[in-house]
Design an enzyme around this catalytic site. Structure first.
Site, mmCIF file in Angstrom:
data_model
loop_
_atom_site.group_PDB
_atom_site.id
_atom_site.type_symbol
_atom_site.label_atom_id
_atom_site.label_comp_id
_atom_site.label_asym_id
_atom_site.label_seq_id
_atom_site.Cartn_x
_atom_site.Cartn_y
_atom_site.Cartn_z
ATOM 1 N N CYS A 194 14.272 10.928 5.363
ATOM 2 C CA CYS A 194 14.420 10.472 6.752
ATOM 3 C C CYS A 194 15.846 10.705 7.233
ATOM 4 O O CYS A 194 16.056 11.047 8.390
ATOM 5 C CB CYS A 194 14.023 9.004 6.877
ATOM 6 S SG CYS A 194 14.867 7.923 5.723
ATOM 7 N N GLU A 215 10.768 1.231 9.831
ATOM 8 C CA GLU A 215 11.766 2.244 9.424
ATOM 9 C C GLU A 215 11.116 3.590 9.657
ATOM 10 O O GLU A 215 10.181 3.961 8.945
ATOM 11 C CB GLU A 215 12.133 2.070 7.943
ATOM 12 C CG GLU A 215 12.901 0.792 7.630
ATOM 13 C CD GLU A 215 14.334 0.804 8.136
ATOM 14 O OE1 GLU A 215 14.769 1.817 8.740
ATOM 15 O OE2 GLU A 215 15.037 -0.198 7.942
ATOM 16 N N THR A 256 3.319 6.843 13.837
ATOM 17 C CA THR A 256 2.526 5.779 13.213
ATOM 18 C C THR A 256 3.162 4.419 13.488
ATOM 19 O O THR A 256 2.460 3.436 13.733
ATOM 20 C CB THR A 256 2.395 6.008 11.691
ATOM 21 O OG1 THR A 256 2.000 7.348 11.465
ATOM 22 C CG2 THR A 256 1.379 5.088 11.076
ATOM 23 N N GLY A 257 4.488 4.371 13.463
ATOM 24 C CA GLY A 257 5.195 3.114 13.721
ATOM 25 C C GLY A 257 4.801 2.505 15.060
ATOM 26 O O GLY A 257 4.621 1.294 15.178
ATOM 27 N N GLU A 274 11.583 16.652 14.366
ATOM 28 C CA GLU A 274 11.888 16.383 12.958
ATOM 29 C C GLU A 274 10.992 17.277 12.106
ATOM 30 O O GLU A 274 9.777 17.081 12.057
ATOM 31 C CB GLU A 274 11.597 14.912 12.630
ATOM 32 C CG GLU A 274 11.902 14.569 11.185
ATOM 33 C CD GLU A 274 11.422 13.179 10.745
ATOM 34 O OE1 GLU A 274 10.349 12.733 11.181
ATOM 35 O OE2 GLU A 274 12.141 12.557 9.935
ATOM 36 N N LYS A 293 0.848 -1.205 0.000
ATOM 37 C CA LYS A 293 0.000 0.000 0.000
ATOM 38 C C LYS A 293 0.876 1.245 0.000
ATOM 39 O O LYS A 293 1.604 1.499 0.960
ATOM 40 C CB LYS A 293 -0.869 0.038 1.253
ATOM 41 C CG LYS A 293 -1.844 1.212 1.231
ATOM 42 C CD LYS A 293 -2.445 1.508 2.593
ATOM 43 C CE LYS A 293 -1.571 2.373 3.455
ATOM 44 N NZ LYS A 293 -1.414 3.752 2.951
ATOM 45 N N GLY A 306 7.615 4.964 7.707
ATOM 46 C CA GLY A 306 6.815 6.166 7.927
ATOM 47 C C GLY A 306 7.262 6.835 9.212
ATOM 48 O O GLY A 306 8.399 6.658 9.666
HETATM 49 P P1 NAD Z 1 3.145 8.378 7.999
HETATM 50 O O1 NAD Z 1 3.518 7.609 9.216
HETATM 51 O O2 NAD Z 1 2.138 9.452 8.097
HETATM 52 O O3 NAD Z 1 2.601 7.394 6.871
HETATM 53 C C1 NAD Z 1 3.336 6.304 6.353
HETATM 54 C C2 NAD Z 1 2.386 5.271 5.800
HETATM 55 O O4 NAD Z 1 1.608 4.723 6.866
HETATM 56 C C3 NAD Z 1 1.374 5.803 4.783
HETATM 57 O O5 NAD Z 1 1.236 4.836 3.758
HETATM 58 C C4 NAD Z 1 0.104 5.930 5.623
HETATM 59 O O6 NAD Z 1 -1.073 5.815 4.855
HETATM 60 C C5 NAD Z 1 0.228 4.744 6.561
HETATM 61 N N1 NAD Z 1 -0.492 4.876 7.834
HETATM 62 C C6 NAD Z 1 -0.890 6.012 8.458
HETATM 63 N N2 NAD Z 1 -1.484 5.703 9.646
HETATM 64 C C7 NAD Z 1 -1.432 4.357 9.772
HETATM 65 C C8 NAD Z 1 -1.833 3.435 10.792
HETATM 66 N N3 NAD Z 1 -2.407 3.849 11.925
HETATM 67 N N4 NAD Z 1 -1.603 2.125 10.585
HETATM 68 C C9 NAD Z 1 -0.981 1.701 9.471
HETATM 69 N N5 NAD Z 1 -0.576 2.517 8.471
HETATM 70 C C10 NAD Z 1 -0.794 3.821 8.614
HETATM 71 O O7 NAD Z 1 4.533 8.896 7.420
HETATM 72 P P2 NAD Z 1 4.746 9.861 6.187
HETATM 73 O O8 NAD Z 1 4.343 11.227 6.622
HETATM 74 O O9 NAD Z 1 4.148 9.251 4.957
HETATM 75 O O10 NAD Z 1 6.330 9.774 6.012
HETATM 76 C C11 NAD Z 1 7.208 10.663 6.623
HETATM 77 C C12 NAD Z 1 7.885 9.998 7.802
HETATM 78 O O11 NAD Z 1 8.491 8.790 7.377
HETATM 79 C C13 NAD Z 1 9.014 10.830 8.389
HETATM 80 O O12 NAD Z 1 8.981 10.753 9.800
HETATM 81 C C14 NAD Z 1 10.279 10.148 7.866
HETATM 82 O O13 NAD Z 1 11.427 10.363 8.648
HETATM 83 C C15 NAD Z 1 9.843 8.723 7.855
HETATM 84 N N6 NAD Z 1 10.647 7.940 6.921
HETATM 85 C C16 NAD Z 1 11.497 7.001 7.407
HETATM 86 C C17 NAD Z 1 12.298 6.276 6.539
HETATM 87 C C18 NAD Z 1 13.242 5.243 7.027
HETATM 88 O O14 NAD Z 1 13.672 4.426 6.226
HETATM 89 N N7 NAD Z 1 13.600 5.209 8.299
HETATM 90 C C19 NAD Z 1 12.224 6.522 5.162
HETATM 91 C C20 NAD Z 1 11.346 7.491 4.711
HETATM 92 C C21 NAD Z 1 10.549 8.188 5.592
#
Ligand code: NAD
Length: 470
Positions: free
Chosen positions: A276, A242, A224-225, A373, A169, A220
């Site tokens: 990230c 991640e 959310t993680g 961040e 997704k 993400g």
């Molecule tokens: P986000 O957590 O808002 O969303 C990431 C994904 O999770 C999306 O597909 C979203 O639809 C889904 N999601 C949202 N809520 C959810 C839930 N409750 N359960 C399951 N899935 C859910 O993150 P974002 O804003 O899309 O991305 C930016 C963040 O990601 C930043 O904090 C960045 O540092 C991090 N990031 C980390 C890495 C890494 O490899 N460590 C890489 C890229 C981005």
């Protein structure tokens, strides 16, 4: 407006009754729609992937590797055409978009050469004992909007080589390239092996709660993680997380600023700082601080921020309105607390999500822009004089994703790098990642790893086999 984007479920193109809007962040306008996957369609995708797993796990690994390699070829072939769509949905300039897509193809090539090991603990007259690795089942893959293609392929390639099947997704903000890739790959993988679905905010939680998945691979935010981990605990799904970062870079007094200023700038601002592992706190030795600050401001002033589809644009908009509002709020907080903001040149004024490239001049450690961040083009630059002090400040974060040290004295830089509490540390470079080298966050930046052999094995479970020989 284009709304012919479809999901890929069990090898077929699947539309949905409901749609979500997709906005071009350079204009703020909706330009396409993507399917909003229903609960029944999610069930269908998981069922198809579970059925396909029975067959796919038995396909010899060499054949799975060959198909992943072919998928990489297809990405490289389609990179020029996909890159225009990428720019429309993500905002990044077309050339850099194309590099992400073709780079993801090459990454798949590299992963397709990886084979899990078999460890033999004893091979004697009485015992043969080996540990091998077996696939897990159906992988729930959830990816973010900042690197929508490469971060999805970082999951697909090892998961499929390992013998798992997948339901992927993309972020609701950047679903389109991933949906197209699902269709392209349906010519390569047997039905049910690689499914792509899209939807709004409700779909991620629906997926992570679905009992049909064996593992969740999530990229993400840390917030959310944590929710993903909570949900996964209910049926002990395996997880790889991640997550976010607040990476520090330390610039020592002996650097050659002619050599490093530009590199430091792009390590902080590439992809409009939506990385990230971007430099998010820049610690600079007092003796060169003013010089480097003036150079970074000068680079910011000559860097063209604009619509990524226009020639000459180096940096695009913030990818979505939610993130744009968050970055504006941080800027507002910096202004309200009387921090000194040094900004780059013109930004378009057309409804797009543009923010001027901003350097915050030596804010206190406690400022929100230092502690949080930003995930947008606001770089706090901080003075230091003592190395012990700056290492402590760099490590004083709940995050632990990556960091960098800049110095001509590489021995000393290595010593400092080894004391930085993050999963990756760079010396005299940044943003460098490789398919054969592990990547993961310490502390709140993640759990588990991607890439390298360790990343492949996260999609497998070890199995010990004991054979009595006499
Ligand atoms: P986000 O957590 O808002 O969303 C990431 C994904 O999770 C999306 O597909 C979203 O639809 C889904 N999601 C949202 N809520 C959810 C839930 N409750 N359960 C399951 N899935 C859910 O993150 P974002 O804003 O899309 O991305 C930016 C963040 O990601 C930043 O904090 C960045 O540092 C991090 N990031 C980390 C890495 C890494 O490899 N460590 C890489 C890229 C981005």
């Amino acid at each position: 407006m284009t709304n012919d984007y479809v999901m890929t479920i069990n090898g077929a193109a699947v539309a949905s009754e409901l749609m979500i809007d997709v906005v071009n962040p350079a204009t703020g306008q909706v330009f396409a729609q993507a399917p909003d996957c229903s609960t029944a369609q999610l069930d269908e995708a998981v069922d198809a992937a579970r059925e396909a797993f029975k067959m796919w796990r038995k396909v010899p690994i060499e054949d799975r590797q060959a198909l992943v390699r072919k998928a990489g070829d297809l990405l490289i072939k389609h990179a020029p055409e996909l890159s225009r769509l990428f720019t429309q949905e993500q905002g990044r300039p077309v050339d850099a978009a194309e590099l992400e897509i073709s780079g993801a193809g090459s990454w798949m090539h590299a992963v397709s050469q990886m084979t899990p090991p078999v460890h033999v603990s004893e091979d004697s007259a009485t015992q043969f004992v080996e540990t091998r690795y077996v696939p897990l089942g159906v992988i729930c893959a959830i990816s973010p909007w900042n690197f929508p293609v490469s971060l999805a392929m970082w999951k697909a390639a090892p998961a499929l080589v390992a013998g798992n099947t997948m339901v992927l997704k993309p972020s609701p903000f950047t679903p389109l390239c991933t949906l197209r890739i699902g269709q392209l790959f349906s010519d390569i993988f047997p039905p049910g092996v690689f499914n792509v679905i899209s939807g709004g905010d409700a779909l991620g939680p629906m997926m992570t709660a679905h009992p049909g998945f064996a593992k969740i691979s999530f990229t993400g935010s840390s917030a959310t993680g944590k929710r993903v981990m909570e949900t996964a605990a209910k049926d002990l799904k395996r997880i790889t997380l991640e997550l976010g970062g607040n990476d520090a870079a330390i610039v020592m007094p002996d650097v050659d600023l002619d050599e490093v200023a530009e590199k430091i700038f792009f390590g902080a601002f590439f992809n409009t700082s939506q990385i990230c592992v971007a430099t998010k706190r820049l610690y600079v030795h007092d003796s060169i601080y003013d010089d480097l600050r003036d150079r970074l401001v000068a680079i910011a002033q000559r860097t063209k921020v604009g619509d990524g589809s226009e020639q000459g644009t180096s940096l695009g908009p913030i990818q979505n309105e939610r993130q744009y509002r968050r970055v504006l709020e941080l800027l507002e907080d910096a202004r309200n607390t009387n921090l000194t903001l040094l900004q780059g040149g013109e930004i378009p004024n057309n409804g797009g999500y543009f923010i001027p490239l901003t350097i915050v001049d030596n804010p206190p450690e406690s400022a929100r822009v230092v502690q949080e961040e930003a995930f947008g083009p606001i770089l706090p630059m901080l003075r230091f004089t003592e190395i012990e002090d700056v290492i402590e400040r760099a490590n004083n974060s709940e995050y632990g994703l990556a960091g960098a040290v800049w110095s001509k004295d590489t021995g000393k830089a290595m010593e400092i790098a080894r004391r930085i509490e993050t999963g990756t540390v760079w010396i005299n470079q940044n943003l460098m990642l490789r398919p054969d080298t592990v990547f993961g966050g310490h502390k709140h930046s993640g759990l588990g790893v991607e890439n390298g052999m360790e990343g492949l094995l996260e999609y497998m479970a070890p199995q010990a086999v004991y054979l009595a020989r006499s």
